[in-house]
Structures are given as structure tokens and as C-alpha cells.
Motif scaffolding. Sequence first.
Motif, mmCIF file in Angstrom:
data_model
loop_
_atom_site.group_PDB
_atom_site.id
_atom_site.type_symbol
_atom_site.label_atom_id
_atom_site.label_comp_id
_atom_site.label_asym_id
_atom_site.label_seq_id
_atom_site.Cartn_x
_atom_site.Cartn_y
_atom_site.Cartn_z
ATOM 1 N N LYS A 52 -42.882 -114.653 2.573
ATOM 2 C CA LYS A 52 -41.430 -114.788 2.533
ATOM 3 C C LYS A 52 -40.902 -115.381 3.838
ATOM 4 O O LYS A 52 -39.985 -116.214 3.832
ATOM 5 C CB LYS A 52 -40.783 -113.435 2.262
ATOM 6 C CG LYS A 52 -41.043 -112.905 0.855
ATOM 7 C CD LYS A 52 -40.508 -111.493 0.693
ATOM 8 C CE LYS A 52 -40.803 -110.934 -0.691
ATOM 9 N NZ LYS A 52 -40.370 -109.534 -0.841
ATOM 10 N N GLU A 53 -41.479 -114.962 4.951
ATOM 11 C CA GLU A 53 -41.063 -115.506 6.248
ATOM 12 C C GLU A 53 -41.392 -116.996 6.343
ATOM 13 O O GLU A 53 -40.586 -117.790 6.831
ATOM 14 C CB GLU A 53 -41.747 -114.743 7.372
ATOM 15 C CG GLU A 53 -41.348 -115.212 8.771
ATOM 16 C CD GLU A 53 -42.031 -114.427 9.861
ATOM 17 O OE1 GLU A 53 -41.799 -114.731 11.046
ATOM 18 O OE2 GLU A 53 -42.811 -113.505 9.546
ATOM 19 N N ARG A 54 -42.584 -117.355 5.883
ATOM 20 C CA ARG A 54 -42.976 -118.766 5.899
ATOM 21 C C ARG A 54 -42.050 -119.587 5.006
ATOM 22 O O ARG A 54 -41.613 -120.684 5.381
ATOM 23 C CB ARG A 54 -44.421 -118.898 5.418
ATOM 24 C CG ARG A 54 -44.918 -120.322 5.313
ATOM 25 C CD ARG A 54 -45.181 -120.968 6.643
ATOM 26 N NE ARG A 54 -45.531 -122.361 6.514
ATOM 27 C CZ ARG A 54 -46.751 -122.817 6.218
ATOM 28 N NH1 ARG A 54 -47.741 -121.954 6.030
ATOM 29 N NH2 ARG A 54 -46.973 -124.118 6.126
ATOM 30 N N ALA A 55 -41.736 -119.083 3.827
ATOM 31 C CA ALA A 55 -40.852 -119.796 2.913
ATOM 32 C C ALA A 55 -39.472 -120.008 3.525
ATOM 33 O O ALA A 55 -38.873 -121.085 3.410
ATOM 34 C CB ALA A 55 -40.734 -119.045 1.589
ATOM 35 N N ALA A 56 -38.958 -118.989 4.207
ATOM 36 C CA ALA A 56 -37.629 -119.086 4.814
ATOM 37 C C ALA A 56 -37.598 -120.106 5.951
ATOM 38 O O ALA A 56 -36.529 -120.603 6.311
ATOM 39 C CB ALA A 56 -37.204 -117.720 5.335
ATOM 40 N N GLY A 57 -38.771 -120.438 6.503
ATOM 41 C CA GLY A 57 -38.820 -121.359 7.625
ATOM 42 C C GLY A 57 -38.724 -122.819 7.249
ATOM 43 O O GLY A 57 -38.539 -123.677 8.126
ATOM 44 N N PHE A 58 -38.842 -123.149 5.962
ATOM 45 C CA PHE A 58 -38.737 -124.546 5.555
ATOM 46 C C PHE A 58 -37.286 -124.999 5.597
ATOM 47 O O PHE A 58 -36.394 -124.334 5.077
ATOM 48 C CB PHE A 58 -39.294 -124.733 4.138
ATOM 49 C CG PHE A 58 -40.793 -124.655 4.051
ATOM 50 C CD1 PHE A 58 -41.582 -125.729 4.427
ATOM 51 C CD2 PHE A 58 -41.413 -123.497 3.595
ATOM 52 C CE1 PHE A 58 -42.967 -125.654 4.352
ATOM 53 C CE2 PHE A 58 -42.790 -123.413 3.514
ATOM 54 C CZ PHE A 58 -43.570 -124.493 3.898
ATOM 55 N N ARG A 59 -37.045 -126.141 6.198
ATOM 56 C CA ARG A 59 -35.682 -126.665 6.287
ATOM 57 C C ARG A 59 -35.244 -127.294 4.973
ATOM 58 O O ARG A 59 -34.089 -127.155 4.571
ATOM 59 C CB ARG A 59 -35.594 -127.703 7.410
ATOM 60 C CG ARG A 59 -35.781 -127.118 8.806
ATOM 61 C CD ARG A 59 -35.556 -128.167 9.858
ATOM 62 N NE ARG A 59 -35.667 -127.623 11.210
ATOM 63 C CZ ARG A 59 -35.474 -128.330 12.311
ATOM 64 N NH1 ARG A 59 -35.158 -129.620 12.239
ATOM 65 N NH2 ARG A 59 -35.609 -127.751 13.500
ATOM 66 N N ARG A 60 -36.153 -127.992 4.330
ATOM 67 C CA ARG A 60 -35.807 -128.686 3.080
ATOM 68 C C ARG A 60 -35.994 -127.730 1.898
ATOM 69 O O ARG A 60 -37.023 -127.074 1.768
ATOM 70 C CB ARG A 60 -36.670 -129.931 2.888
ATOM 71 C CG ARG A 60 -36.479 -130.978 3.947
ATOM 72 C CD ARG A 60 -37.390 -132.181 3.730
ATOM 73 N NE ARG A 60 -37.041 -132.921 2.533
ATOM 74 C CZ ARG A 60 -37.797 -133.026 1.454
ATOM 75 N NH1 ARG A 60 -38.967 -132.394 1.401
ATOM 76 N NH2 ARG A 60 -37.411 -133.738 0.417
ATOM 77 N N GLN A 61 -35.012 -127.692 1.043
ATOM 78 C CA GLN A 61 -35.070 -126.821 -0.127
ATOM 79 C C GLN A 61 -36.258 -127.166 -1.012
ATOM 80 O O GLN A 61 -36.907 -126.278 -1.578
ATOM 81 C CB GLN A 61 -33.772 -126.933 -0.925
ATOM 82 C CG GLN A 61 -33.742 -126.058 -2.173
ATOM 83 C CD GLN A 61 -32.425 -126.206 -2.934
ATOM 84 O OE1 GLN A 61 -31.494 -126.865 -2.474
ATOM 85 N NE2 GLN A 61 -32.371 -125.606 -4.100
#
Length: 238
Positions: A52-61
Motif C-alpha cells: 500500500k505504501e509503494r502504491a501510494a508513492g506513484f505520482r501517475r494514477q
Amino acid sequence: MTSPHPLLLRAAPAHRVSPHDGGAAAVWLVDAVRQGPAALRLAPDVLDAQEKERAAGFRRQEDRRCYVTAHVALRVVLGDRLGTGPGGLRFVRESCPECGGPHGRPALADAPVHFSLSHCGDLALLAVAPAPVGVDIEAVPAPEVARRLGARLHPRESAELERLPAARRPAAFARVWARKEACLKGLGVGLVRGVARDYVGADPARAAAPPGWSVSDVDVPEGFAGAVAVASSTTGEG
């Protein structure tokens, strides 16, 4: 074998991919555009805190959607294989066989199931096998990128690409790169091993492989190349 969940689409290797002493890799294609909404609904109950933390770190949706879809799909497949809930799986990293660092193959903490995951753009491939396995999907690059990176490959591969008509080189390069990445992921070493060390070849009819490994192209949508590599169950590091 049917897909264990409507989230997944089966991708069939172009050739049977079997370790030398039996068994085969099962490969699935995941489309984040079509399957993303279902994955996003499952994600809060399926992904662990690190994912979840890694997913939240992506800038592009779009990147976040593909990551979440791929990782939810991986958990669904592995949970189905093991007869357990996908949210209860615990992942670890094996030691790198080249340097001993904690960045080798991803693995399950409590189950001897081998798997690999790769995503590119809106697509992902995941593979499960009875022996070490690696999978990769690559977008066909621009001609200049194919030319520049193609010169860094194994000398025989670079020569094979140079002999092709210019219009065919980007797709051929993507095929070679996907094969090579699949092998490196299966070995658990990544690019630290170098892209010139192992020969996988550009021939669309047959992939070469490091000793103790089998490599096959995977049928993926136009504009991409995919490959899967699987080891003999007695040959963990190639």
C-alpha cells in the motif's frame, strides 16, 4: 487450467516452457484498464502495508493502477494455489546469488511456490512454477532506444539485430530484452549480472537460455514483448 478469479486472463506461452525434469510455468496476463476497478476494490483487504505504501508513492494514477492490479492478481493466484486467503500471504526477499544482498528473488515466507511478476504500461504478466521462474513484459521501444541498448547486449545478439531491416529491429530488441530480463529475474540477480553475459538470441522461432533454464516467448498484445524463463528444479541459479 482455468483462471482462479475473473480478475485474471490466461496468457499462453508461444512454446511449452518446462524445466528439464518435468512441470511447467503457468502464465497470466493482467490488463489494468479492464481489471483495475475490481483490483482497486479488493486492494484494501488484500495488499499488505508495504504494498500500500509503494502504491501510494506513484505520482501517475496509471502507474498506481497497474501496480495495484498486478499485485492483487499475484495474491489471488498464489492464494488459489495454496488454498488460503490472498491477504494472508507474507512475502520475503531471497539473498542475491551474485552479491549476497537482500534483493534476490521475491518469495513466499512459508510456501515452496515459485513466482514472478512484471508490469509495463497497463499490462502485467505473472508466472507460477514448481521451480525458480522469471517473467517479463516490455513495450517495443523507439528505434533510437533499441539501437543504443542493443549495442550493450551479448555480441551475438547485437549482431543478429544489426542484420535485421531497420523497421524490424525495435520489436526484435524488445523480444531479446524480455527474454533476458525473464532469465535475470529467475536467477534472482537483476541487471547486476549485466545484459551481455547470457545469450538468449533474437530468433523469433526459438529462444536460447543459460544452462539449466528454458525460455519461451509469451503471446502479448501488439506493441509489447513477453517472455518467461523457468529452471530445472535442481538448478536454482542457472
